[in-house]
Motif scaffolding. Structure first.
Motif, PDB file in Angstrom:
ATOM      1  N   GLY A 168      10.209  13.649  -5.168  1.00 41.28           N
ATOM      2  CA  GLY A 168      10.060  13.438  -6.603  1.00 41.28           C
ATOM      3  C   GLY A 168       9.409  12.096  -6.893  1.00 41.28           C
ATOM      4  O   GLY A 168       9.341  11.221  -6.042  1.00 41.28           O
ATOM      5  N   ILE A 169       8.912  11.977  -8.118  1.00 42.25           N
ATOM      6  CA  ILE A 169       8.299  10.717  -8.540  1.00 42.25           C
ATOM      7  C   ILE A 169       9.406   9.776  -8.986  1.00 42.25           C
ATOM      8  O   ILE A 169      10.239  10.142  -9.814  1.00 42.25           O
ATOM      9  N   LYS A 170       9.370   8.589  -8.442  1.00 37.95           N
ATOM     10  CA  LYS A 170      10.394   7.588  -8.742  1.00 37.95           C
ATOM     11  C   LYS A 170       9.944   6.737  -9.938  1.00 37.95           C
ATOM     12  O   LYS A 170       8.753   6.639 -10.221  1.00 37.95           O
ATOM     13  N   PRO A 171      10.902   6.108 -10.629  1.00 38.03           N
ATOM     14  CA  PRO A 171      10.547   5.271 -11.773  1.00 38.03           C
ATOM     15  C   PRO A 171       9.663   4.097 -11.377  1.00 38.03           C
ATOM     16  O   PRO A 171       9.662   3.653 -10.229  1.00 38.03           O
ATOM     17  N   ALA A 172       8.939   3.581 -12.349  1.00 37.09           N
ATOM     18  CA  ALA A 172       8.108   2.398 -12.134  1.00 37.09           C
ATOM     19  C   ALA A 172       8.997   1.264 -11.629  1.00 37.09           C
ATOM     20  O   ALA A 172      10.150   1.131 -12.050  1.00 37.09           O
ATOM     21  N   GLY A 173       8.458   0.466 -10.733  1.00 33.33           N
ATOM     22  CA  GLY A 173       9.188  -0.668 -10.199  1.00 33.33           C
ATOM     23  C   GLY A 173      10.071  -0.344  -9.002  1.00 33.33           C
ATOM     24  O   GLY A 173      10.676  -1.238  -8.422  1.00 33.33           O
ATOM     25  N   THR A 174      10.128   0.916  -8.608  1.00 27.91           N
ATOM     26  CA  THR A 174      10.921   1.302  -7.443  1.00 27.91           C
ATOM     27  C   THR A 174      10.242   0.775  -6.190  1.00 27.91           C
ATOM     28  O   THR A 174       9.044   0.972  -6.021  1.00 27.91           O
ATOM     29  N   PRO A 175      10.994   0.103  -5.329  1.00 23.97           N
ATOM     30  CA  PRO A 175      10.395  -0.390  -4.067  1.00 23.97           C
ATOM     31  C   PRO A 175       9.876   0.775  -3.221  1.00 23.97           C
ATOM     32  O   PRO A 175      10.306   1.911  -3.388  1.00 23.97           O
ATOM     33  N   GLY A 176       8.996   0.450  -2.295  1.00 30.37           N
ATOM     34  CA  GLY A 176       8.362   1.445  -1.435  1.00 30.37           C
ATOM     35  C   GLY A 176       9.320   2.343  -0.705  1.00 30.37           C
ATOM     36  O   GLY A 176      10.439   1.982  -0.424  1.00 30.37           O
ATOM     37  N   SER A 177       8.817   3.530  -0.435  1.00 26.84           N
ATOM     38  CA  SER A 177       9.624   4.506   0.300  1.00 26.84           C
ATOM     39  C   SER A 177       8.919   4.923   1.556  1.00 26.84           C
ATOM     40  O   SER A 177       7.765   4.712   1.742  1.00 26.84           O
ATOM     41  N   ASP A 196       4.398   3.899 -11.443  1.00 30.42           N
ATOM     42  CA  ASP A 196       3.414   2.823 -11.579  1.00 30.42           C
ATOM     43  C   ASP A 196       2.492   2.736 -10.364  1.00 30.42           C
ATOM     44  O   ASP A 196       1.753   1.775 -10.200  1.00 30.42           O
ATOM     45  N   GLY A 197       2.514   3.767  -9.547  1.00 29.62           N
ATOM     46  CA  GLY A 197       1.661   3.789  -8.372  1.00 29.62           C
ATOM     47  C   GLY A 197       0.243   4.216  -8.706  1.00 29.62           C
ATOM     48  O   GLY A 197      -0.048   4.693  -9.806  1.00 29.62           O
ATOM     49  N   PRO A 198      -0.657   4.070  -7.761  1.00 30.41           N
ATOM     50  CA  PRO A 198      -2.068   4.341  -8.032  1.00 30.41           C
ATOM     51  C   PRO A 198      -2.381   5.803  -8.357  1.00 30.41           C
ATOM     52  O   PRO A 198      -3.287   6.071  -9.137  1.00 30.41           O
ATOM     53  N   VAL A 199      -1.646   6.733  -7.778  1.00 28.96           N
ATOM     54  CA  VAL A 199      -1.932   8.149  -8.041  1.00 28.96           C
ATOM     55  C   VAL A 199      -1.608   8.489  -9.492  1.00 28.96           C
ATOM     56  O   VAL A 199      -2.445   9.032 -10.225  1.00 28.96           O
ATOM     57  N   VAL A 200      -0.414   8.141  -9.938  1.00 28.59           N
ATOM     58  CA  VAL A 200       0.009   8.459 -11.309  1.00 28.59           C
ATOM     59  C   VAL A 200      -0.792   7.655 -12.327  1.00 28.59           C
ATOM     60  O   VAL A 200      -1.221   8.205 -13.351  1.00 28.59           O
ATOM     61  N   THR A 201      -0.998   6.368 -12.054  1.00 23.65           N
ATOM     62  CA  THR A 201      -1.718   5.552 -13.037  1.00 23.65           C
ATOM     63  C   THR A 201      -3.187   5.966 -13.180  1.00 23.65           C
ATOM     64  O   THR A 201      -3.800   5.690 -14.202  1.00 23.65           O
ATOM     65  N   VAL A 252       0.827  -1.197   0.000  1.00 24.54           N
ATOM     66  CA  VAL A 252       0.000   0.000   0.000  1.00 24.54           C
ATOM     67  C   VAL A 252       0.861   1.247   0.000  1.00 24.54           C
ATOM     68  O   VAL A 252       0.616   2.187  -0.738  1.00 24.54           O
ATOM     69  N   TRP A 253       1.880   1.281   0.824  1.00 22.46           N
ATOM     70  CA  TRP A 253       2.726   2.467   0.936  1.00 22.46           C
ATOM     71  C   TRP A 253       3.778   2.544  -0.149  1.00 22.46           C
ATOM     72  O   TRP A 253       4.383   3.579  -0.346  1.00 22.46           O
ATOM     73  N   ALA A 254       3.985   1.461  -0.858  1.00 20.53           N
ATOM     74  CA  ALA A 254       5.120   1.366  -1.762  1.00 20.53           C
ATOM     75  C   ALA A 254       5.020   2.266  -2.975  1.00 20.53           C
ATOM     76  O   ALA A 254       6.022   2.689  -3.493  1.00 20.53           O
ATOM     77  N   HIS A 255       3.840   2.557  -3.443  1.00 25.33           N
ATOM     78  CA  HIS A 255       3.748   3.117  -4.774  1.00 25.33           C
ATOM     79  C   HIS A 255       3.211   4.526  -4.890  1.00 25.33           C
ATOM     80  O   HIS A 255       3.040   5.013  -5.990  1.00 25.33           O
TER      81      HIS A 255
END
Length: 119
Positions: A110-119, A36-41, A28-31
């Motif tokens: 900043g927005i991280k690339p798709a596939g980046t593990p959670g922050s 590729d997270g829910p906000v951007v997608t 849930v927190w990862a993206h």
């Protein structure tokens, strides 16, 4: 013997549920701040359709006006394409994700690339 078996099953189930819960929270927190997270997608199709409404759930009521105004400016520039379109889209996405993260009390770097593990 029967009590030990029940106790063992209980421990195994408890560990399984705990592990599942940790993985689910990480997912849930990862993206929130990735491409590729829910906000951007959800934002990209909203920009394509010209409808900001589905994106308002990602920000607080206090931030809705800012998102609506930026969306209105972004959509026509984005349609032109080229560097200006890419920059307009990126500005909108970064603003949306930044405000969303702030509403969660989370930092934004900043927005991280798709596939980046959670922050």
């Amino acid at each position: 013997m029967k009590q030990n078996k029940i106790s063992m099953i209980g421990r195994v189930l408890g560990i399984a549920l705990l592990t599942r819960g940790v993985v689910a929270v990480d997912t849930v927190w990862a993206h929130c701040d990735t491409m590729d997270g829910p906000v951007v997608t959800e934002a990209i199709p909203a920009l394509d359709k010209g409808d900001v409404t589905p994106l308002l759930k990602w920000v607080t009521a206090d931030d809705e006006a800012e998102i609506k105004a930026l969306f209105a400016k972004t959509a026509p520039v984005r349609k032109r394409g080229g560097d200006a379109g890419e920059l307009a889209e990126r500005l909108f996405l970064e603003t949306l994700v930044r405000l969303h993260r702030a509403s969660e009390g989370a930092p934004f770097n900043g927005i991280k690339p798709a596939g980046t593990p959670g922050s």
